[in-house]
Design a protein around this motif. Structure first.
Motif, mmCIF file in Angstrom:
data_model
loop_
_atom_site.group_PDB
_atom_site.id
_atom_site.type_symbol
_atom_site.label_atom_id
_atom_site.label_comp_id
_atom_site.label_asym_id
_atom_site.label_seq_id
_atom_site.Cartn_x
_atom_site.Cartn_y
_atom_site.Cartn_z
ATOM 1 N N LEU A 1 58.933 29.820 -44.618
ATOM 2 C CA LEU A 1 58.661 31.065 -45.336
ATOM 3 C C LEU A 1 57.154 31.172 -45.552
ATOM 4 C CD1 LEU A 1 61.585 30.873 -47.943
ATOM 5 C CD2 LEU A 1 61.572 31.976 -45.692
ATOM 6 N N GLY A 2 56.526 32.098 -44.852
ATOM 7 C CA GLY A 2 55.081 32.318 -44.991
ATOM 8 C C GLY A 2 54.303 31.057 -44.712
ATOM 9 N N ASP A 3 53.349 30.758 -45.617
ATOM 10 C CA ASP A 3 52.492 29.590 -45.406
ATOM 11 C C ASP A 3 53.107 28.302 -45.936
ATOM 12 O OD1 ASP A 3 50.620 31.252 -44.329
ATOM 13 O OD2 ASP A 3 49.637 31.645 -46.268
ATOM 14 N N ASP A 4 54.308 28.385 -46.498
ATOM 15 C CA ASP A 4 54.943 27.169 -47.026
ATOM 16 C C ASP A 4 55.209 26.184 -45.888
ATOM 17 O OD1 ASP A 4 54.930 28.514 -49.360
ATOM 18 O OD2 ASP A 4 57.120 28.679 -49.562
ATOM 19 N N ALA A 5 55.376 24.922 -46.278
ATOM 20 C CA ALA A 5 55.714 23.909 -45.268
ATOM 21 C C ALA A 5 57.077 24.251 -44.666
ATOM 22 C CB ALA A 5 55.775 22.538 -45.924
ATOM 23 N N PRO A 6 57.280 23.890 -43.395
ATOM 24 C CA PRO A 6 58.595 24.157 -42.804
ATOM 25 C C PRO A 6 59.679 23.313 -43.469
ATOM 26 C CG PRO A 6 57.274 22.768 -41.358
ATOM 27 C CD PRO A 6 56.368 23.208 -42.465
ATOM 28 N N VAL A 7 60.859 23.868 -43.533
ATOM 29 C CA VAL A 7 62.019 23.141 -44.044
ATOM 30 C C VAL A 7 62.898 22.823 -42.835
ATOM 31 C CG1 VAL A 7 64.107 23.392 -45.459
ATOM 32 C CG2 VAL A 7 61.891 24.220 -46.306
ATOM 33 N N PRO B 1 55.873 31.729 -38.395
ATOM 34 C CA PRO B 1 56.890 31.397 -39.402
ATOM 35 C C PRO B 1 58.068 32.383 -39.356
ATOM 36 C CG PRO B 1 54.693 31.343 -40.352
ATOM 37 C CD PRO B 1 54.552 31.931 -38.985
ATOM 38 N N SER B 2 59.126 32.089 -40.131
ATOM 39 C CA SER B 2 60.332 32.933 -40.107
ATOM 40 C C SER B 2 60.202 34.150 -41.007
ATOM 41 C CB SER B 2 61.537 32.129 -40.577
ATOM 42 O OG SER B 2 61.439 30.792 -40.198
ATOM 43 N N SER B 3 59.215 34.132 -41.876
ATOM 44 C CA SER B 3 59.020 35.224 -42.837
ATOM 45 C C SER B 3 57.509 35.406 -42.943
ATOM 46 C CB SER B 3 59.619 34.799 -44.180
ATOM 47 O OG SER B 3 59.270 35.683 -45.199
ATOM 48 N N VAL B 4 57.003 36.602 -42.601
ATOM 49 C CA VAL B 4 55.544 36.768 -42.499
ATOM 50 C C VAL B 4 55.094 38.056 -43.199
ATOM 51 C CG1 VAL B 4 55.271 35.467 -40.336
ATOM 52 C CG2 VAL B 4 55.840 37.873 -40.214
ATOM 53 N N SER B 5 54.116 37.929 -44.094
ATOM 54 C CA SER B 5 53.646 39.146 -44.759
ATOM 55 C C SER B 5 52.725 39.945 -43.832
ATOM 56 C CB SER B 5 52.961 38.813 -46.083
ATOM 57 O OG SER B 5 52.024 37.809 -45.858
ATOM 58 N N ASP B 6 52.096 39.248 -42.884
ATOM 59 C CA ASP B 6 51.368 39.956 -41.822
ATOM 60 C C ASP B 6 52.398 40.166 -40.706
ATOM 61 O OD1 ASP B 6 49.717 40.778 -39.817
ATOM 62 O OD2 ASP B 6 48.917 38.783 -39.392
ATOM 63 N N PRO B 7 52.980 41.383 -40.583
ATOM 64 C CA PRO B 7 54.179 41.571 -39.754
ATOM 65 C C PRO B 7 54.010 41.099 -38.312
ATOM 66 C CG PRO B 7 53.645 43.580 -40.969
ATOM 67 C CD PRO B 7 52.502 42.627 -41.194
ATOM 68 N N TYR B 8 55.137 40.706 -37.713
ATOM 69 C CA TYR B 8 55.133 40.405 -36.274
ATOM 70 C C TYR B 8 54.717 41.659 -35.516
ATOM 71 C CZ TYR B 8 58.395 36.854 -37.987
ATOM 72 O OH TYR B 8 58.991 35.844 -38.701
ATOM 73 N N GLY C 1 62.584 40.620 -46.482
ATOM 74 C CA GLY C 1 62.313 41.178 -47.818
ATOM 75 C C GLY C 1 61.391 40.294 -48.651
ATOM 76 N N LEU C 2 61.544 38.966 -48.508
ATOM 77 C CA LEU C 2 60.648 38.047 -49.243
ATOM 78 C C LEU C 2 59.193 38.273 -48.811
ATOM 79 C CD1 LEU C 2 62.530 34.612 -49.109
ATOM 80 C CD2 LEU C 2 61.926 35.856 -51.208
ATOM 81 N N ALA C 3 59.015 38.559 -47.527
ATOM 82 C CA ALA C 3 57.655 38.688 -46.978
ATOM 83 C C ALA C 3 56.913 39.871 -47.578
ATOM 84 C CB ALA C 3 57.733 38.840 -45.453
ATOM 85 N N VAL C 4 57.647 40.931 -47.937
ATOM 86 C CA VAL C 4 56.963 42.141 -48.440
ATOM 87 C C VAL C 4 57.120 42.299 -49.958
ATOM 88 C CG1 VAL C 4 57.128 43.379 -46.242
ATOM 89 C CG2 VAL C 4 58.979 43.613 -47.905
ATOM 90 N N GLY C 5 57.660 41.273 -50.617
ATOM 91 C CA GLY C 5 57.788 41.344 -52.075
ATOM 92 C C GLY C 5 58.977 42.172 -52.541
ATOM 93 N N PHE C 6 59.877 42.543 -51.617
ATOM 94 C CA PHE C 6 61.111 43.248 -52.011
ATOM 95 C C PHE C 6 61.936 42.316 -52.900
ATOM 96 C CE2 PHE C 6 65.507 44.675 -51.215
ATOM 97 C CZ PHE C 6 65.391 46.047 -51.382
#
Ligand code: G3P
Length: 504
Positions: free
Chosen positions: A298-304, A221-228, A453-458
């Motif tokens: 964004l994360g596990d959300d469905a792709p847009v 995904p484009s935003s991942v809380s488990d970092p690339y 920033g969304l991925a890490v809760g910033f």
């Protein structure tokens, strides 16, 4: 939590690193250009090692300018020129040759062959793209065919392909000593090799291009809380920062412009123009010459998804006035020169230098200046150039209306050319639509920072990001309908000349 997010924006002509605070305000930046290598007509190359060196330098300098260190960064995002193709050796870290840039047309025969061999519909259906020189698949196939030893190395998994996001993530996370080989869904959606439905490399498409799966990065995904991956102590960040956002630059601009709802659109004015319309979780297939592409995931959300109108030459036509014709000394002067005249004096300029992209997809088209009389001056040509930027955007907006039924009420704009106030007024006039520019014009870098920033809760949510968006200026249409339609009709005739030229 650290107070800032960093963003690498690796573009076609330059690379910048920007640091943003929680309000989405820029704290520091540094930017460096890299060489545009044009060894033959139609070829455009970059040196991947130069891009990596420039990236290292801009990161270090921007951090130093801001008086910050890696520990002040909650995360880092990466955004990049899309499609530009790098193939390198994982054992040495050396590229097998120059990067083949998105504007490069060396694969035009391959592109026409795909259509002749009946592969066009499968590619359109699965990848959402027409066979064209623009996308990475043909560029990889060209390298596999023309650079000795690469095919064998690719089959062994030693030759790696990446767009510049992958190349930089690999370098930042250790390079030949364990660099991570990944890309995100938006970049992968520009290769002609990924299925828009499965979001994975597609065997049938790989087969068509003869590309071994072993050379391709993992798609995330484009935003991942488990970092690339994480930057290194001995790298340009001089510390560990999680890389948690990756987006192609035009999709990043859509995010930076907070176009999170279906029906919202932005137009970015750079070397080319890229108009993207958010179509939500619906995959809208174009009948009017647009691309279907992933907008973000964004994360596990469905792709847009988005519909995109890509225009190859807009800002670079202004550069052409400067570099090849020498009638202006800098981009800003194009406005002053064009303002010397009330109108285009009958001159229309279609800058089809790399053929025409959306909605025409004619790689064989070539530029034309029509309607000249002895009365015309440099000023008319400058004005016609600005108008060309706007008419090409209208061509794409018309296609979008046909495909989606959505007529955008307010077009959000960004990119270097939006500093040209005359051009933005002409854009409102030509479209008959309000044009709105945000305070933070660097929406591309901002979008990648938002994803990271969304991925890490910033940032907590896209609603929070919406509150950061502020308008700096808007332009309302001043032409009446009659003038608008007459001018657009003439533009269409001029475009026809560039197509007829090659058919004769
Ligand atoms: O698809 C090409 C696009 O991503 C290039 O954007 O801003 O680097 O010219 P830019």
């Amino acid at each position: 939590m650290a107070d800032f997010v960093g963003s690498v924006d690796q573009g076609t002509t330059s690379t910048r690193f920007m640091i943003f605070d929680h309000d989405g305000t820029e704290v520091a930046r540094h930017q460096l250009e890299h060489e545009q290598i044009m060894p033959r007509s139609g070829w455009v190359e970059h040196n991947p090692l130069e891009i990596w060196e420039r990236t290292s330098a801009v990161v270090q300098t921007a951090l130093a300018k801001a008086g910050l260190t890696s520990s002040d960064l909650a995360a880092v995002g990466i955004t990049n020129q899309r499609e530009t193709t790098v193939v390198w050796d994982r054992r040495t870290g050396r590229p097998y040759g120059p990067a083949i840039v998105w504007q490069d047309t060396r694969t035009d025969r391959l592109a026409s062959r795909l259509e002749q061999d009946g592969h066009g519909d499968v590619i359109r259906e699965k990848a959402g793209l027409p066979p064209a020189t623009y996308f990475s698949g043909g560029k990889i196939a060209w390298i596999l065919e023309n650079v000795p030893g690469v095919r064998e190395a690719a089959e062994r998994g030693d030759a790696l392909f990446g767009t510049t996001d992958s190349w930089l993530v690999w370098q930042l996370t250790g390079g030949r000593r364990g660099g991570v080989h990944v890309t995100d869904v938006t970049n992968a959606s520009r290769t002609m090799l990924m299925s828009l439905e499965t979001l994975d490399w597609d065997d049938e498409l790989l087969e068509i291009f003869g590309i071994p799966r072993a050379m391709l990065p993992d798609i995330r995904p484009s935003s991942v809380s488990d970092p690339y991956g994480t930057t290194l102590e001995n790298g340009p960040f001089a510390g560990e920062v999680p890389i948690t956002g990756v987006l192609g630059d035009q999709q990043a601009a859509l995010v930076g412009q907070v176009c999170f709802s279906p029906g919202e659109a932005k137009n970015t004015y750079g070397t080319g123009n890229f108009l993207l319309l958010n179509t939500g979780t619906d995959l809208v297939r174009s009948k009017a010459g647009l691309l279907t592409t992933v907008a973000y995931q964004l994360g596990d959300d469905a792709p847009v998804y988005a519909l995109e109108g890509s225009i190859a030459v807009t800002g670079s036509a202004v550069q052409w006035l400067r570099d090849q014709l020498g009638i202006i000394s800098g981009a800003a002067q194009s406005e002053a020169l064009a303002r010397q005249v009330e109108d285009n004096g009958g001159v229309y300029f279609v800058p089809a230098f790399s053929g025409l992209f959306a909605p025409y997809w004619r790689s064989d088209a070539r530029g034309a200046i029509v309607g000249l009389s002895r009365y015309n001056t440099n000023a008319h040509l400058a004005r016609a150039t600005l108008e060309a930027i706007c008419f090409q955007s209208r061509d794409v907006a018309e296609a979008m209306r046909q495909d989606s039924g959505v007529a955008v009420d307010v077009l959000k704009v960004d990119g270097g050319v939006t500093e040209n106030e005359l051009c933005m007024q002409i854009q409102a006039d030509v479209l008959g639509t309000t044009v709105s520019r945000p305070v933070v014009a660097e929406t591309t870098a901002l979008g990648a920072a938002y994803a990271a920033g969304l991925a890490v809760g910033f940032w907590e949510s896209t609603d929070e990001l919406r509150r950061n968006w502020q308008e700096s200026k808007r332009w309302e249409p001043q032409w009446d309908d009659e003038r608008r339609e007459e001018a657009y009709g003439r533009w269409k005739k001029a475009v026809q000349r560039t197509l007829d030229w090659v058919e004769v």
